[in-house]
Design a protein around this motif. Structure first.
Motif, mmCIF file in Angstrom:
data_model
loop_
_atom_site.group_PDB
_atom_site.id
_atom_site.type_symbol
_atom_site.label_atom_id
_atom_site.label_comp_id
_atom_site.label_asym_id
_atom_site.label_seq_id
_atom_site.Cartn_x
_atom_site.Cartn_y
_atom_site.Cartn_z
ATOM 1 N N TRP A 27 -31.588 1.284 25.480
ATOM 2 C CA TRP A 27 -30.962 0.718 24.291
ATOM 3 C C TRP A 27 -29.523 1.179 24.135
ATOM 4 C CZ3 TRP A 27 -33.092 -2.673 20.745
ATOM 5 C CH2 TRP A 27 -34.415 -2.998 20.970
ATOM 6 N N ASN A 28 -28.875 1.616 25.186
ATOM 7 C CA ASN A 28 -27.534 2.174 25.049
ATOM 8 C C ASN A 28 -26.421 1.150 25.241
ATOM 9 O OD1 ASN A 28 -28.005 1.915 27.739
ATOM 10 N ND2 ASN A 28 -27.087 3.849 28.329
ATOM 11 N N ALA A 29 -26.741 -0.098 25.521
ATOM 12 C CA ALA A 29 -25.723 -1.123 25.731
ATOM 13 C C ALA A 29 -25.368 -1.803 24.409
ATOM 14 C CB ALA A 29 -26.218 -2.157 26.732
ATOM 15 N N SER A 30 -24.184 -2.334 24.334
ATOM 16 C CA SER A 30 -23.744 -3.091 23.164
ATOM 17 C C SER A 30 -23.263 -4.453 23.628
ATOM 18 C CB SER A 30 -22.612 -2.363 22.444
ATOM 19 O OG SER A 30 -23.064 -1.148 21.919
ATOM 20 N N SER A 31 -23.309 -5.430 22.722
ATOM 21 C CA SER A 31 -22.824 -6.757 23.084
ATOM 22 C C SER A 31 -21.969 -7.316 21.957
ATOM 23 C CB SER A 31 -23.986 -7.696 23.404
ATOM 24 O OG SER A 31 -24.863 -7.783 22.306
ATOM 25 N N TYR A 56 -11.734 -8.561 23.248
ATOM 26 C CA TYR A 56 -12.503 -7.597 22.461
ATOM 27 C C TYR A 56 -13.470 -6.899 23.409
ATOM 28 C CZ TYR A 56 -10.452 -10.501 18.944
ATOM 29 O OH TYR A 56 -9.536 -11.195 18.200
ATOM 30 N N ALA A 57 -13.525 -5.580 23.307
ATOM 31 C CA ALA A 57 -14.335 -4.804 24.250
ATOM 32 C C ALA A 57 -14.965 -3.609 23.553
ATOM 33 C CB ALA A 57 -13.468 -4.325 25.412
ATOM 34 N N VAL A 58 -16.073 -3.131 24.122
ATOM 35 C CA VAL A 58 -16.716 -1.898 23.676
ATOM 36 C C VAL A 58 -16.387 -0.829 24.700
ATOM 37 C CG1 VAL A 58 -18.903 -0.749 23.181
ATOM 38 C CG2 VAL A 58 -18.596 -3.158 22.581
ATOM 39 N N VAL A 59 -15.839 0.270 24.231
ATOM 40 C CA VAL A 59 -15.563 1.409 25.104
ATOM 41 C C VAL A 59 -16.392 2.585 24.605
ATOM 42 C CG1 VAL A 59 -13.270 0.661 25.847
ATOM 43 C CG2 VAL A 59 -13.497 2.038 23.796
ATOM 44 N N THR A 60 -16.889 3.373 25.540
ATOM 45 C CA THR A 60 -17.788 4.475 25.206
ATOM 46 C C THR A 60 -17.211 5.783 25.711
ATOM 47 O OG1 THR A 60 -19.658 2.969 25.429
ATOM 48 C CG2 THR A 60 -20.154 5.307 25.462
ATOM 49 N N ARG A 61 -17.328 6.794 24.879
ATOM 50 C CA ARG A 61 -16.864 8.134 25.245
ATOM 51 C C ARG A 61 -17.986 9.112 24.943
ATOM 52 N NH1 ARG A 61 -14.340 12.028 21.918
ATOM 53 N NH2 ARG A 61 -14.279 10.464 20.295
ATOM 54 N N ARG A 62 -18.240 9.989 25.893
ATOM 55 C CA ARG A 62 -19.264 11.017 25.709
ATOM 56 C C ARG A 62 -18.716 12.081 24.772
ATOM 57 N NH1 ARG A 62 -24.321 11.350 26.290
ATOM 58 N NH2 ARG A 62 -24.242 10.207 28.210
ATOM 59 N N GLY A 63 -19.459 12.338 23.695
ATOM 60 C CA GLY A 63 -19.092 13.389 22.761
ATOM 61 C C GLY A 63 -19.942 14.609 23.046
ATOM 62 N N GLN A 64 -20.277 15.335 21.997
ATOM 63 C CA GLN A 64 -21.171 16.473 22.168
ATOM 64 C C GLN A 64 -22.562 15.935 22.445
ATOM 65 O OE1 GLN A 64 -20.872 18.932 18.704
ATOM 66 N NE2 GLN A 64 -18.868 19.702 19.279
ATOM 67 N N ASN A 65 -23.173 16.414 23.530
ATOM 68 C CA ASN A 65 -24.484 15.909 23.930
ATOM 69 C C ASN A 65 -25.466 15.995 22.796
ATOM 70 O OD1 ASN A 65 -23.710 15.208 26.478
ATOM 71 N ND2 ASN A 65 -24.209 17.178 27.353
ATOM 72 N N PRO A 66 -26.308 15.034 22.627
ATOM 73 C CA PRO A 66 -26.479 13.782 23.372
ATOM 74 C C PRO A 66 -25.737 12.605 22.744
ATOM 75 C CG PRO A 66 -28.337 14.066 21.930
ATOM 76 C CD PRO A 66 -27.396 15.230 21.676
ATOM 77 N N TYR A 67 -24.645 12.858 22.059
ATOM 78 C CA TYR A 67 -23.968 11.804 21.317
ATOM 79 C C TYR A 67 -22.923 11.075 22.148
ATOM 80 C CZ TYR A 67 -26.224 13.471 17.152
ATOM 81 O OH TYR A 67 -27.168 13.808 16.231
ATOM 82 N N LEU A 68 -22.855 9.770 21.893
ATOM 83 C CA LEU A 68 -21.808 8.933 22.458
ATOM 84 C C LEU A 68 -21.017 8.345 21.294
ATOM 85 C CD1 LEU A 68 -23.697 6.798 25.137
ATOM 86 C CD2 LEU A 68 -22.199 8.737 25.542
ATOM 87 N N THR A 69 -19.718 8.194 21.473
ATOM 88 C CA THR A 69 -18.897 7.490 20.506
ATOM 89 C C THR A 69 -18.521 6.161 21.126
ATOM 90 O OG1 THR A 69 -18.057 9.528 19.562
ATOM 91 C CG2 THR A 69 -16.750 7.544 19.190
#
Length: 104
Positions: free
Chosen positions: A54-58, A11-24
């Motif tokens: 605060w941008n990390a997830s666990s 199980y993993a968290v993957v992050t993609r930059r969307g329209q600034n300043p949003y991350l998916t």
């Protein structure tokens, strides 16, 4: 990233930059042997400020291995039932504006 008890799923968290300043962010399940993505368990889209820290997830599995606990940047908490794929947002205990932890 976390591995289930019999080492068959990752199980993993993957992050993609969307329209600034949003991350998916997506919490995904992978086959440990092949690396193939099996399913998306949770998808979140927020304004994560890179300056707040605060941008990390666990992720953590409960002792039964049936529930995946997700801390989204330390602000929101989710429980994913790995059998059904159902997700629920958990209430947090707030102490002076900071989350105290999550309710299993």
């Amino acid at each position: 990233m976390t591995l289930n008890a019999n080492s068959t799923r990752v199980y993993a968290v993957v992050t993609r930059r969307g329209q600034n300043p949003y991350l998916t962010k997506r919490v995904i399940e992978l086959d440990a042997a092949t690396g193939r993505q099996l399913r998306v368990l949770l998808e979140l889209s927020h304004d994560y400020s890179l300056t707040t820290g605060w941008n990390a997830s666990s992720l953590a599995l409960d002792p039964s291995g049936q529930l995946l606990m997700v801390s989204d940047a330390g602000a929101d908490y989710y429980r994913v039932d790995l059998g059904s794929g159902q997700t629920s947002r958990l209430p947090t205990a707030v102490n002076r504006g900071n989350p105290n932890g999550l309710a299993w």
